[in-house]
Write a protein that holds these residues in place. Structure first.
Motif, PDB file in Angstrom:
ATOM      1  N   ASP A  41      -2.724  -6.732  -5.587  1.00 50.38           N
ATOM      2  CA  ASP A  41      -3.371  -5.735  -6.440  1.00 50.38           C
ATOM      3  C   ASP A  41      -2.725  -5.663  -7.825  1.00 50.38           C
ATOM      4  O   ASP A  41      -2.849  -4.659  -8.523  1.00 50.38           O
ATOM      5  CB  ASP A  41      -3.330  -4.365  -5.771  1.00 50.38           C
ATOM      6  N   ALA A  42      -2.009  -6.728  -8.227  1.00 49.56           N
ATOM      7  CA  ALA A  42      -1.388  -6.751  -9.556  1.00 49.56           C
ATOM      8  C   ALA A  42      -2.466  -6.723 -10.638  1.00 49.56           C
ATOM      9  O   ALA A  42      -3.547  -7.307 -10.485  1.00 49.56           O
ATOM     10  CB  ALA A  42      -0.516  -7.988  -9.708  1.00 49.56           C
ATOM     11  N   THR A  43      -2.174  -6.044 -11.761  1.00 49.44           N
ATOM     12  CA  THR A  43      -3.095  -5.975 -12.897  1.00 49.44           C
ATOM     13  C   THR A  43      -2.516  -6.787 -14.050  1.00 49.44           C
ATOM     14  O   THR A  43      -1.511  -7.481 -13.910  1.00 49.44           O
ATOM     15  CB  THR A  43      -3.302  -4.519 -13.322  1.00 49.44           C
ATOM     16  N   TRP A  44      -3.164  -6.679 -15.216  1.00 48.03           N
ATOM     17  CA  TRP A  44      -2.691  -7.438 -16.366  1.00 48.03           C
ATOM     18  C   TRP A  44      -1.254  -7.063 -16.743  1.00 48.03           C
ATOM     19  O   TRP A  44      -0.473  -7.919 -17.148  1.00 48.03           O
ATOM     20  CB  TRP A  44      -3.622  -7.212 -17.558  1.00 48.03           C
ATOM     21  N   PHE A  45      -0.908  -5.789 -16.618  1.00 48.12           N
ATOM     22  CA  PHE A  45       0.402  -5.346 -17.114  1.00 48.12           C
ATOM     23  C   PHE A  45       1.282  -4.711 -16.031  1.00 48.12           C
ATOM     24  O   PHE A  45       2.399  -4.295 -16.326  1.00 48.12           O
ATOM     25  CB  PHE A  45       0.211  -4.341 -18.255  1.00 48.12           C
ATOM     26  N   LEU A  46       0.812  -4.615 -14.791  1.00 53.15           N
ATOM     27  CA  LEU A  46       1.588  -3.991 -13.717  1.00 53.15           C
ATOM     28  C   LEU A  46       1.792  -4.972 -12.574  1.00 53.15           C
ATOM     29  O   LEU A  46       0.876  -5.730 -12.222  1.00 53.15           O
ATOM     30  CB  LEU A  46       0.873  -2.737 -13.196  1.00 53.15           C
ATOM     31  N   SER A  47       2.997  -4.937 -11.992  1.00 46.89           N
ATOM     32  CA  SER A  47       3.286  -5.785 -10.837  1.00 46.89           C
ATOM     33  C   SER A  47       2.548  -5.256  -9.614  1.00 46.89           C
ATOM     34  O   SER A  47       2.071  -4.117  -9.582  1.00 46.89           O
ATOM     35  CB  SER A  47       4.790  -5.814 -10.563  1.00 46.89           C
ATOM     36  N   ALA A  48       2.493  -6.095  -8.589  1.00 44.00           N
ATOM     37  CA  ALA A  48       1.748  -5.739  -7.381  1.00 44.00           C
ATOM     38  C   ALA A  48       2.513  -4.724  -6.548  1.00 44.00           C
ATOM     39  O   ALA A  48       3.750  -4.728  -6.500  1.00 44.00           O
ATOM     40  CB  ALA A  48       1.483  -6.990  -6.559  1.00 44.00           C
ATOM     41  N   ASN A  49       1.777  -3.842  -5.887  1.00 46.65           N
ATOM     42  CA  ASN A  49       2.340  -2.910  -4.915  1.00 46.65           C
ATOM     43  C   ASN A  49       2.119  -3.380  -3.480  1.00 46.65           C
ATOM     44  O   ASN A  49       2.900  -3.062  -2.595  1.00 46.65           O
ATOM     45  CB  ASN A  49       1.722  -1.522  -5.083  1.00 46.65           C
ATOM     46  N   GLN A  50       1.040  -4.117  -3.256  1.00 49.98           N
ATOM     47  CA  GLN A  50       0.744  -4.595  -1.916  1.00 49.98           C
ATOM     48  C   GLN A  50      -0.110  -5.857  -1.999  1.00 49.98           C
ATOM     49  O   GLN A  50      -0.690  -6.172  -3.038  1.00 49.98           O
ATOM     50  CB  GLN A  50       0.006  -3.525  -1.108  1.00 49.98           C
ATOM     51  N   SER A  51      -0.177  -6.578  -0.890  1.00 52.83           N
ATOM     52  CA  SER A  51      -0.973  -7.803  -0.820  1.00 52.83           C
ATOM     53  C   SER A  51      -2.387  -7.475  -0.365  1.00 52.83           C
ATOM     54  O   SER A  51      -2.590  -6.690   0.565  1.00 52.83           O
ATOM     55  CB  SER A  51      -0.332  -8.796   0.152  1.00 52.83           C
ATOM     56  N   VAL A  52      -3.361  -8.107  -1.030  1.00 51.41           N
ATOM     57  CA  VAL A  52      -4.756  -8.002  -0.595  1.00 51.41           C
ATOM     58  C   VAL A  52      -5.033  -9.023   0.499  1.00 51.41           C
ATOM     59  O   VAL A  52      -5.759  -8.759   1.456  1.00 51.41           O
ATOM     60  CB  VAL A  52      -5.701  -8.209  -1.796  1.00 51.41           C
ATOM     61  N   ASP A  53      -4.419 -10.189   0.358  1.00 51.80           N
ATOM     62  CA  ASP A  53      -4.543 -11.241   1.364  1.00 51.80           C
ATOM     63  C   ASP A  53      -3.329 -11.164   2.293  1.00 51.80           C
ATOM     64  O   ASP A  53      -2.205 -11.442   1.871  1.00 51.80           O
ATOM     65  CB  ASP A  53      -4.601 -12.604   0.673  1.00 51.80           C
ATOM     66  N   PRO A  54      -3.486 -10.759   3.567  1.00 49.45           N
ATOM     67  CA  PRO A  54      -2.329 -10.602   4.463  1.00 49.45           C
ATOM     68  C   PRO A  54      -1.590 -11.897   4.739  1.00 49.45           C
ATOM     69  O   PRO A  54      -0.446 -11.874   5.183  1.00 49.45           O
ATOM     70  CB  PRO A  54      -2.937 -10.023   5.744  1.00 49.45           C
ATOM     71  N   THR A  55      -2.226 -13.044   4.479  1.00 52.43           N
ATOM     72  CA  THR A  55      -1.556 -14.321   4.737  1.00 52.43           C
ATOM     73  C   THR A  55      -0.706 -14.781   3.560  1.00 52.43           C
ATOM     74  O   THR A  55       0.022 -15.769   3.677  1.00 52.43           O
ATOM     75  CB  THR A  55      -2.607 -15.409   5.049  1.00 52.43           C
ATOM     76  N   TYR A  56      -0.794 -14.083   2.433  1.00 55.48           N
ATOM     77  CA  TYR A  56      -0.066 -14.523   1.240  1.00 55.48           C
ATOM     78  C   TYR A  56       1.396 -14.092   1.334  1.00 55.48           C
ATOM     79  O   TYR A  56       1.704 -12.925   1.562  1.00 55.48           O
ATOM     80  CB  TYR A  56      -0.711 -13.947  -0.017  1.00 55.48           C
ATOM     81  N   ARG A  57       2.328 -15.034   1.149  1.00 52.99           N
ATOM     82  CA  ARG A  57       3.757 -14.753   1.224  1.00 52.99           C
ATOM     83  C   ARG A  57       4.499 -15.135  -0.056  1.00 52.99           C
ATOM     84  O   ARG A  57       5.712 -15.049  -0.116  1.00 52.99           O
ATOM     85  CB  ARG A  57       4.377 -15.521   2.402  1.00 52.99           C
ATOM     86  N   GLY A  58       3.767 -15.584  -1.074  1.00 56.40           N
ATOM     87  CA  GLY A  58       4.416 -16.025  -2.303  1.00 56.40           C
ATOM     88  C   GLY A  58       4.802 -14.873  -3.210  1.00 56.40           C
ATOM     89  O   GLY A  58       4.562 -13.695  -2.919  1.00 56.40           O
ATOM     90  N   LYS A  59       5.417 -15.207  -4.357  1.00 57.73           N
ATOM     91  CA  LYS A  59       5.846 -14.205  -5.328  1.00 57.73           C
ATOM     92  C   LYS A  59       5.107 -14.324  -6.664  1.00 57.73           C
ATOM     93  O   LYS A  59       5.137 -13.397  -7.464  1.00 57.73           O
ATOM     94  CB  LYS A  59       7.355 -14.334  -5.582  1.00 57.73           C
ATOM     95  N   PHE A  60       4.447 -15.490  -6.894  1.00 53.20           N
ATOM     96  CA  PHE A  60       3.841 -15.719  -8.206  1.00 53.20           C
ATOM     97  C   PHE A  60       2.797 -14.662  -8.531  1.00 53.20           C
ATOM     98  O   PHE A  60       2.784 -14.091  -9.634  1.00 53.20           O
ATOM     99  CB  PHE A  60       3.215 -17.120  -8.243  1.00 53.20           C
ATOM    100  N   HIS A  61       1.915 -14.357  -7.593  1.00 55.14           N
ATOM    101  CA  HIS A  61       0.815 -13.430  -7.868  1.00 55.14           C
ATOM    102  C   HIS A  61       1.226 -11.964  -7.739  1.00 55.14           C
ATOM    103  O   HIS A  61       0.378 -11.079  -7.885  1.00 55.14           O
ATOM    104  CB  HIS A  61      -0.367 -13.732  -6.946  1.00 55.14           C
ATOM    105  N   THR A  62       2.505 -11.701  -7.460  1.00 54.51           N
ATOM    106  CA  THR A  62       2.981 -10.314  -7.497  1.00 54.51           C
ATOM    107  C   THR A  62       3.375  -9.912  -8.918  1.00 54.51           C
ATOM    108  O   THR A  62       3.560  -8.730  -9.193  1.00 54.51           O
ATOM    109  CB  THR A  62       4.197 -10.139  -6.568  1.00 54.51           C
ATOM    110  N   ARG A  63       3.495 -10.882  -9.833  1.00 61.11           N
ATOM    111  CA  ARG A  63       3.854 -10.584 -11.214  1.00 61.11           C
ATOM    112  C   ARG A  63       2.623 -10.084 -11.980  1.00 61.11           C
ATOM    113  O   ARG A  63       1.483 -10.364 -11.587  1.00 61.11           O
ATOM    114  CB  ARG A  63       4.407 -11.829 -11.893  1.00 61.11           C
ATOM    115  N   PRO A  64       2.814  -9.375 -13.083  1.00 62.54           N
ATOM    116  CA  PRO A  64       1.664  -8.993 -13.921  1.00 62.54           C
ATOM    117  C   PRO A  64       0.900 -10.238 -14.369  1.00 62.54           C
ATOM    118  O   PRO A  64       1.482 -11.303 -14.599  1.00 62.54           O
ATOM    119  CB  PRO A  64       2.312  -8.259 -15.101  1.00 62.54           C
TER     120      PRO A  64
END
Length: 619
Positions: free
Chosen positions: A50-73
């Motif tokens: 649920d990361a946005t353009w300027f905010l880091s992610a709070n939770q995963s939308v895809d439960p199978t995702y374990r990476g860190k790249f898409h948790t960044r803004p």
């Protein structure tokens, strides 16, 4: 499966119909691939977090995702991809413009990337070690208590590597939905033992359930005498106050139960002398009148002997050995009395061993100088200390010993460190912790003056000791006369008549070899007094233990020489041997064989060597 001709035609028609339906439905429109790449979006168009353009992610939308790249803004992801795209052509252009500068920049980038990779690798190794040495063993012992399996606990448990040093640490342990209060209580006890420290705990109110532990408030950074004066006057001679622990709770010793003997390992400036004053003052206030103090440093407890009744300080090596031997003789006498009368009661007596590293060094040096060929390699005083530590508790005799480094050599080489029920450490190194305690995790030494770590039964806790001066000791002792405490008669009394203590002066023997007498008549620094004669009926062997020493001491020639600590002759050992060998027959005094060596009285040797000096001068 084989189908007849008409049925096969029907199946083909149905499949074609489904394809036509699928083509007729509108397809979701995805952004162009290039836009997804440069904007930092997932390349397949499916959101991961649920990361946005300027905010880091709070939770995963895809439960199978374990990476860190898409948790960044998203803007950060866009910059990383754009930079990676433009870097190769930029390097090519830069190389064409300035080859050397480009090479230097590439080397710098390589070094930075390597450093980052090395840091990540080191962190991963430390985390793996943390999991292997701490988390996994803890999960293994918690599993049967919480009635679950080890893997479930490991997946839900959070224990940071710096949990001891970070006051804000929160430890998390997963619980089953059917958890019981008794399980939580047992789990908390296990965590205290395994992890060290002292913790508050609570459980979450709703599922999923967790046990959360936080540090209790640390001890105060300073405790004055006035703050704890009322606590010092409480308790008994068996339970003096040690200091204030977490949440400013009083921490007391127990000489009758957990800690009959105490060993301290403390670096310079750690507050050892203040602790000694604190313990001795409380014990004396509660009626203890027997303190034998061994102080090679000579000034550790300066002024205490004028305030504390029954405290005698020995600061010369020969008198120190004799005082320890006397302490052991008293222990043996008490055991004989206890054998004849199992209900016998004894006054508490403390042996205070100060500066034991210096004592051990001086003992070894002096013993090498004076021992004869048949004597043991180590000074006999270590055997006395060993027997005291092993046996003295039952007859209310205790040892409090202080070391700068509590290693095996400074305790006599008998493995005596384990005989101290409680160890107190301050300003210690990791190697000292491993040597004395050898548990993981190691306690972290504090830079706060007066902050000690007490270790007993595998548990360690932080304690802030009250700062105690000689004036504070005098103030505490001023309350003793009005507290109703009756001072029992001490076997180490002065040669003067004690008011109300009898009809005449107490018996006293001459000075112990190596002692300097009363050292200028300072109160409390008395010569060693031997014990009263043993009761009738004791066997000869025991009577020899407690019998007074002969009035006139005998010396070997080496002991009497000027290079011996107790020497009184004007010549050194080598010169004395030559004069004895060259003396005419019958001129050298006749000695007495004792313990495999020929010994002489002081008058005999003084007369011979005095006349020899005169003859040399006259010649």
């Amino acid at each position: 499966m084989f189908l007849p001709g008409p049925q096969q035609d029907t199946a083909r028609a149905a499949a074609e119909f489904r394809r036509q339906i699928a083509r007729s439905q509108p397809k979701p429109q995805k952004p162009p691939y290039g836009w997804r790449w440069f904007s930092g979006a997932p390349l397949d168009g499916a959101p991961r977090t649920d990361a946005t353009w300027f905010l880091s992610a709070n939770q995963s939308v895809d439960p199978t995702y374990r990476g860190k790249f898409h948790t960044r803004p998203r803007i950060v992801r866009a910059g990383m991809r754009t930079g990676a795209t433009l870097a190769p052509p930029a390097v090519g252009v830069a190389w064409w413009v300035d080859e050397r500068l480009t090479m230097a920049v590439l080397c710098l980038v390589f070094v930075l990337i390597s450093a980052r990779a090395g840091y990540k690798m080191a962190t991963a190794i430390m985390e793996s070690r943390h999991q292997r040495r701490l988390v996994q063993p803890l999960a293994a012992v918690l599993a049967p208590v919480l009635e679950t399996n080890k893997g479930t606990i490991i997946r839900g448990m959070e224990i940071p590597r710096d949990y001891l040093s970070d006051d804000e640490t929160v430890l998390t342990v997963p619980l089953l939905d059917t958890w019981r209060p008794d399980q939580v209580s047992q789990a908390v006890k296990l965590i205290h033992v395994r992890l060290g420290g002292e913790w508050n705990h609570q459980t979450t109110k709703e599922a999923p359930y967790f046990l959360r532990l936080t540090h209790k408030p640390a001890p105060p950074n300073f405790v004055s005498y006035k703050e704890v004066a009322h606590l010092l006057r409480q308790g008994s001679d068996a339970t003096p106050l040690l200091g204030l622990g977490v949440e400013a709770a009083p921490v007391r010793l127990n000489f009758d139960d957990e800690a009959p003997h105490i060993g301290m390992s403390v670096g310079t400036g750690g507050g050892k002398s203040s602790l000694m004053r604190l313990l001795i003052a409380q014990l004396a206030y509660h009626g203890v009148d027997h303190f034998t103090v061994i102080d090679p440093k000579m000034v550790s407890l300066q002024g205490m002997d004028a305030i504390i009744p029954g405290l005698t300080i020995y600061d010369q090596i020969m008198s120190e050995w004799a005082a320890i031997a006397n302490f052991r003789r008293e222990m043996d006498r008490r055991y004989l009395e206890l054998r004849d009368n199992p209900k016998a009661k004894f006054d508490r007596w403390f042996l205070i061993l100060e500066e034991q590293n210096a004592f051990a060094l001086e003992s070894d040096i002096v013993w090498k100088e004076i021992k004869e060929k048949k004597d043991p390699a180590r000074p006999p005083v270590w055997a006395d200390i060993a027997f005291i530590l092993v046996k003295a508790r039952q007859v209310k005799m205790h040892v409090v010993a202080a070391y700068q480094r509590m290693d095996d050599r400074s305790t006599g080489g008998f493995g005596l460190r384990d005989q101290f029920g409680m160890k107190l450490l301050s300003r210690f190194s990791p190697s000292q912790w491993d040597m004395l305690v050898d548990t993981r995790p190691r306690a972290i030494p504090s830079n706060v003056n007066g902050r000690w770590t007490s270790v007993m039964g595998g548990l360690h806790r932080q304690v802030q000791l009250p700062f105690m001066t000689v004036d504070d000791v005098a103030d505490l002792m001023s309350y003793r006369d009005t507290s109703g405490v009756v001072r029992p008669a001490s076997p180490e009394t002065s040669p003067e008549a004690v008011p109300g203590g009898g009809d005449g002066p107490a018996p006293q023997v001459g000075g112990v070899p190596g002692d300097t007498g009363d050292r200028g008549q300072r109160p409390g620094r008395e010569r060693l007094r031997l014990l009263p004669p043993p009761p009738e009926g004791l066997d000869d062997a025991v009577a020899d233990l407690v019998a007074p020493e002969p009035e006139e001491r005998l010396y070997t020639l080496k002991e009497a020489s000027s290079d011996s600590p107790v020497g009184f002759l004007p010549v050194k050992w080598e010169t004395a041997k030559k004069r004895r060998t060259r003396a005419p027959e019958g001129a050298f005094p006749e000695g007495v064989m004792s313990d495999g060596a020929e010994r002489y009285t002081k008058d005999q040797l003084t007369e011979f060597f005095g006349s020899a000096e005169k003859s040399e001068h006259s010649g």
